[in-house]
Write a protein that holds these residues in place. Structure first.
Motif, PDB file in Angstrom:
ATOM      1  N   ALA A  90      -9.100   3.901  -1.789  1.00  0.00           N
ATOM      2  CA  ALA A  90     -10.375   3.567  -2.428  1.00  0.00           C
ATOM      3  C   ALA A  90     -11.519   3.713  -1.434  1.00  0.00           C
ATOM      4  CB  ALA A  90     -10.326   2.146  -2.986  1.00  0.00           C
ATOM      5  N   ALA A  91     -11.291   3.283  -0.194  1.00  0.00           N
ATOM      6  CA  ALA A  91     -12.329   3.403   0.834  1.00  0.00           C
ATOM      7  C   ALA A  91     -12.660   4.864   1.116  1.00  0.00           C
ATOM      8  CB  ALA A  91     -11.872   2.708   2.115  1.00  0.00           C
ATOM      9  N   LEU A  92     -11.662   5.727   1.000  1.00  0.00           N
ATOM     10  CA  LEU A  92     -11.863   7.162   1.223  1.00  0.00           C
ATOM     11  C   LEU A  92     -12.254   7.903  -0.055  1.00  0.00           C
ATOM     12  CD1 LEU A  92      -8.802   7.880   3.557  1.00  0.00           C
ATOM     13  CD2 LEU A  92     -11.213   7.802   4.220  1.00  0.00           C
ATOM     14  N   GLN A  93     -12.354   7.162  -1.157  1.00  0.00           N
ATOM     15  CA  GLN A  93     -12.682   7.746  -2.462  1.00  0.00           C
ATOM     16  C   GLN A  93     -11.672   8.823  -2.856  1.00  0.00           C
ATOM     17  OE1 GLN A  93     -16.773   9.043  -2.161  1.00  0.00           O
ATOM     18  NE2 GLN A  93     -17.559   6.956  -2.087  1.00  0.00           N
ATOM     19  N   LEU A  94     -10.404   8.531  -2.603  1.00  0.00           N
ATOM     20  CA  LEU A  94      -9.336   9.473  -2.928  1.00  0.00           C
ATOM     21  C   LEU A  94      -8.349   8.894  -3.937  1.00  0.00           C
ATOM     22  CD1 LEU A  94      -8.495  10.874   0.633  1.00  0.00           C
ATOM     23  CD2 LEU A  94      -9.653  12.079  -1.225  1.00  0.00           C
ATOM     24  N   ARG A  95      -8.680   7.755  -4.511  1.00  0.00           N
ATOM     25  CA  ARG A  95      -7.750   7.098  -5.424  1.00  0.00           C
ATOM     26  C   ARG A  95      -8.037   7.500  -6.857  1.00  0.00           C
ATOM     27  NH1 ARG A  95      -7.504   0.669  -5.372  1.00  0.00           N
ATOM     28  NH2 ARG A  95      -9.211   0.880  -6.851  1.00  0.00           N
ATOM     29  N   GLY A  96      -6.982   7.519  -7.675  1.00  0.00           N
ATOM     30  CA  GLY A  96      -7.117   7.851  -9.083  1.00  0.00           C
ATOM     31  C   GLY A  96      -7.952   6.829  -9.829  1.00  0.00           C
ATOM     32  N   PRO A  97      -8.476   7.186 -10.989  1.00  0.00           N
ATOM     33  CA  PRO A  97      -9.389   6.315 -11.718  1.00  0.00           C
ATOM     34  C   PRO A  97      -8.774   5.026 -12.229  1.00  0.00           C
ATOM     35  CG  PRO A  97      -8.763   8.212 -13.053  1.00  0.00           C
ATOM     36  CD  PRO A  97      -8.263   8.475 -11.672  1.00  0.00           C
ATOM     37  N   ASP A  98      -7.455   4.994 -12.443  1.00  0.00           N
ATOM     38  CA  ASP A  98      -6.860   3.769 -12.985  1.00  0.00           C
ATOM     39  C   ASP A  98      -6.238   2.891 -11.908  1.00  0.00           C
ATOM     40  OD1 ASP A  98      -4.589   5.098 -12.265  1.00  0.00           O
ATOM     41  OD2 ASP A  98      -3.544   4.812 -14.174  1.00  0.00           O
ATOM     42  N   GLY A  99      -6.505   3.214 -10.650  1.00  0.00           N
ATOM     43  CA  GLY A  99      -6.013   2.369  -9.567  1.00  0.00           C
ATOM     44  C   GLY A  99      -4.702   2.813  -8.968  1.00  0.00           C
ATOM     45  N   GLY A 100      -4.111   3.880  -9.490  1.00  0.00           N
ATOM     46  CA  GLY A 100      -2.910   4.403  -8.864  1.00  0.00           C
ATOM     47  C   GLY A 100      -1.630   3.914  -9.512  1.00  0.00           C
ATOM     48  N   SER A 101      -0.525   4.292  -8.910  1.00  0.00           N
ATOM     49  CA  SER A 101       0.787   4.029  -9.474  1.00  0.00           C
ATOM     50  C   SER A 101       1.188   2.565  -9.347  1.00  0.00           C
ATOM     51  CB  SER A 101       1.822   4.916  -8.784  1.00  0.00           C
ATOM     52  OG  SER A 101       1.522   6.275  -8.981  1.00  0.00           O
ATOM     53  N   SER A 102       2.197   2.199 -10.120  1.00  0.00           N
ATOM     54  CA  SER A 102       2.665   0.821 -10.160  1.00  0.00           C
ATOM     55  C   SER A 102       3.707   0.560  -9.077  1.00  0.00           C
ATOM     56  CB  SER A 102       3.285   0.534 -11.526  1.00  0.00           C
ATOM     57  OG  SER A 102       4.501   1.256 -11.666  1.00  0.00           O
ATOM     58  N   PHE A 103       4.068  -0.717  -8.966  1.00  0.00           N
ATOM     59  CA  PHE A 103       5.105  -1.104  -8.014  1.00  0.00           C
ATOM     60  C   PHE A 103       6.415  -0.397  -8.314  1.00  0.00           C
ATOM     61  CE2 PHE A 103       8.844  -3.836  -7.457  1.00  0.00           C
ATOM     62  CZ  PHE A 103       8.890  -3.873  -6.072  1.00  0.00           C
ATOM     63  N   TRP A 104       6.720  -0.225  -9.604  1.00  0.00           N
ATOM     64  CA  TRP A 104       7.999   0.383  -9.965  1.00  0.00           C
ATOM     65  C   TRP A 104       8.068   1.835  -9.514  1.00  0.00           C
ATOM     66  CZ3 TRP A 104      11.128  -3.309 -10.734  1.00  0.00           C
ATOM     67  CH2 TRP A 104      10.689  -4.486 -11.335  1.00  0.00           C
ATOM     68  N   MET A 105       6.922   2.502  -9.514  1.00  0.00           N
ATOM     69  CA  MET A 105       6.886   3.885  -9.037  1.00  0.00           C
ATOM     70  C   MET A 105       7.163   3.950  -7.538  1.00  0.00           C
ATOM     71  SD  MET A 105       6.436   6.185 -11.338  1.00  0.00           S
ATOM     72  CE  MET A 105       5.756   6.539 -12.957  1.00  0.00           C
ATOM     73  N   ILE A 106       6.516   3.064  -6.782  1.00  0.00           N
ATOM     74  CA  ILE A 106       6.727   3.091  -5.334  1.00  0.00           C
ATOM     75  C   ILE A 106       8.139   2.616  -4.987  1.00  0.00           C
ATOM     76  CG2 ILE A 106       5.871   0.777  -4.763  1.00  0.00           C
ATOM     77  CD1 ILE A 106       4.517   1.972  -2.325  1.00  0.00           C
ATOM     78  N   LEU A 107       8.696   1.734  -5.811  1.00  0.00           N
ATOM     79  CA  LEU A 107      10.080   1.320  -5.608  1.00  0.00           C
ATOM     80  C   LEU A 107      11.022   2.500  -5.832  1.00  0.00           C
ATOM     81  CD1 LEU A 107      12.271  -0.808  -5.148  1.00  0.00           C
ATOM     82  CD2 LEU A 107      12.138  -1.374  -7.591  1.00  0.00           C
ATOM     83  N   GLY A 108      10.778   3.250  -6.905  1.00  0.00           N
ATOM     84  CA  GLY A 108      11.600   4.431  -7.162  1.00  0.00           C
ATOM     85  C   GLY A 108      11.499   5.444  -6.040  1.00  0.00           C
ATOM     86  N   LEU A 109      10.280   5.636  -5.546  1.00  0.00           N
ATOM     87  CA  LEU A 109      10.081   6.560  -4.430  1.00  0.00           C
ATOM     88  C   LEU A 109      10.817   6.069  -3.187  1.00  0.00           C
ATOM     89  CD1 LEU A 109       8.693   8.965  -3.067  1.00  0.00           C
ATOM     90  CD2 LEU A 109       6.695   7.502  -2.698  1.00  0.00           C
ATOM     91  N   GLY A 110      10.723   4.765  -2.929  1.00  0.00           N
ATOM     92  CA  GLY A 110      11.397   4.210  -1.762  1.00  0.00           C
ATOM     93  C   GLY A 110      12.900   4.391  -1.824  1.00  0.00           C
ATOM     94  N   ILE A 111      13.462   4.215  -3.019  1.00  0.00           N
ATOM     95  CA  ILE A 111      14.911   4.372  -3.176  1.00  0.00           C
ATOM     96  C   ILE A 111      15.320   5.834  -2.992  1.00  0.00           C
ATOM     97  CG2 ILE A 111      16.819   4.229  -4.820  1.00  0.00           C
ATOM     98  CD1 ILE A 111      15.421   1.740  -6.001  1.00  0.00           C
ATOM     99  N   LEU A 112      14.603   6.736  -3.668  1.00  0.00           N
ATOM    100  CA  LEU A 112      14.954   8.157  -3.597  1.00  0.00           C
ATOM    101  C   LEU A 112      14.832   8.708  -2.179  1.00  0.00           C
ATOM    102  CD1 LEU A 112      13.318   9.684  -6.814  1.00  0.00           C
ATOM    103  CD2 LEU A 112      15.751   9.450  -6.319  1.00  0.00           C
ATOM    104  N   SER A 113      13.656   8.520  -1.590  1.00  0.00           N
ATOM    105  CA  SER A 113      13.430   9.082  -0.256  1.00  0.00           C
ATOM    106  C   SER A 113      14.220   8.323   0.803  1.00  0.00           C
ATOM    107  CB  SER A 113      11.937   9.069   0.082  1.00  0.00           C
ATOM    108  OG  SER A 113      11.429   7.748   0.091  1.00  0.00           O
ATOM    109  N   GLY A 114      14.313   6.998   0.638  1.00  0.00           N
ATOM    110  CA  GLY A 114      15.020   6.193   1.629  1.00  0.00           C
ATOM    111  C   GLY A 114      16.490   6.554   1.734  1.00  0.00           C
ATOM    112  N   LEU A 115      17.144   6.727   0.596  1.00  0.00           N
ATOM    113  CA  LEU A 115      18.561   7.089   0.612  1.00  0.00           C
ATOM    114  C   LEU A 115      18.771   8.469   1.224  1.00  0.00           C
ATOM    115  CD1 LEU A 115      19.776   5.765  -2.865  1.00  0.00           C
ATOM    116  CD2 LEU A 115      20.277   4.813  -0.603  1.00  0.00           C
ATOM    117  N   ALA A 116      17.889   9.410   0.864  1.00  0.00           N
ATOM    118  CA  ALA A 116      18.024  10.768   1.404  1.00  0.00           C
ATOM    119  C   ALA A 116      17.792  10.785   2.913  1.00  0.00           C
ATOM    120  CB  ALA A 116      17.041  11.703   0.703  1.00  0.00           C
ATOM    121  N   ILE A 117      16.766  10.053   3.366  1.00  0.00           N
ATOM    122  CA  ILE A 117      16.471  10.013   4.803  1.00  0.00           C
ATOM    123  C   ILE A 117      17.592   9.305   5.559  1.00  0.00           C
ATOM    124  CG2 ILE A 117      14.927   8.993   6.528  1.00  0.00           C
ATOM    125  CD1 ILE A 117      12.616   9.561   4.545  1.00  0.00           C
TER     126      ILE A 117
END
Length: 221
Positions: free
Chosen positions: A72-99
């Protein structure tokens, strides 16, 4: 697709600037996570899977909060405030397991995946895409930028990791259970992660051509 070249020096300068942009959530995250880590160590619950999961989930919540504030400070965020916790959780699981699998397979694959997916969280929040799309987009944006991204990650993470490893290897075993030592080590560990979240946003900004101009303007303002 044309990919902008990332300059590691400018990214690190922007990271330093971003550390001043959202101090409240960053300090709150540092205090809460380090306190939980220390309480876990003191109570001897380090091997408890439930405690580890709770701390991990809280860490994701703080990362999402801080990433939103910085974008938000960089004015790079989407208009609705961005993705939800569940999205970042899914990302963490997918990328974390692969890494994790990559690190198990002789370490190098894990480092490679860490670099190529370094922009995934800011992309997820700013561009409002799903976890797999964020990972693909990060992969594309880091194409041709592996060296600068790796250098930035090493500079940010290496000092904290080196200190933790040195403390583990060099301190007498009885010191490792001393409360002040536990507090300091946990503060260092969590501070390293939090600075890393700021670095990820700076890398994302760099991929949009925002980093050098904004960093220099803020530094010399």
């Amino acid at each position: 697709m044309d990919v902008l070249r990332i300059n590691a020096g400018a990214v690190l300068a922007q990271t330093r600037v971003l550390l001043r942009r959202a101090p409240a959530p960053s300090l709150l995250a540092l205090a809460v996570l380090a306190m939980l880590d220390t309480l876990t160590d003191v109570a001897g619950l380090g091997s408890s899977g439930g405690i580890t999961i709770v701390v991990g989930l809280l860490s994701l919540i703080f990362q999402l909060m801080i990433t939103r504030a910085l974008l938000a400070a960089l004015q790079l965020r989407g208009p609705d405030g961005g993705s939800s916790f569940w999205m970042i959780l899914g990302l963490g699981i997918l990328s974390g397991l692969a890494i994790l699998l990559g690190f198990v397979l002789l370490v190098v694959p894990g480092i490679f995946l860490t670099v190529r997916w370094a922009l995934s969280v800011p992309i997820l929040v700013a561009e409002e895409v799903g976890p797999s799309d964020a990972m693909r987009r990060s992969w594309a944006l880091t194409e041709g930028n592996f060296g600068p991204v790796l250098a930035s990650l090493v500079i940010v993470y290496a000092p904290g990791i080196a200190l933790l490893v040195a403390a583990t290897l060099l301190l007498p075993s009885e010191w490792s259970e001393w409360l002040p030592v536990l507090v300091v080590l946990n503060l260092v560990m969590e501070a390293t992660f939090i600075v890393g979240w700021h670095l990820q946003v700076a890398l994302f900004a760099a991929s949009h051509g925002e980093t050098r101009e904004r960093a220099m303007a803020d530094i010399f303002a």
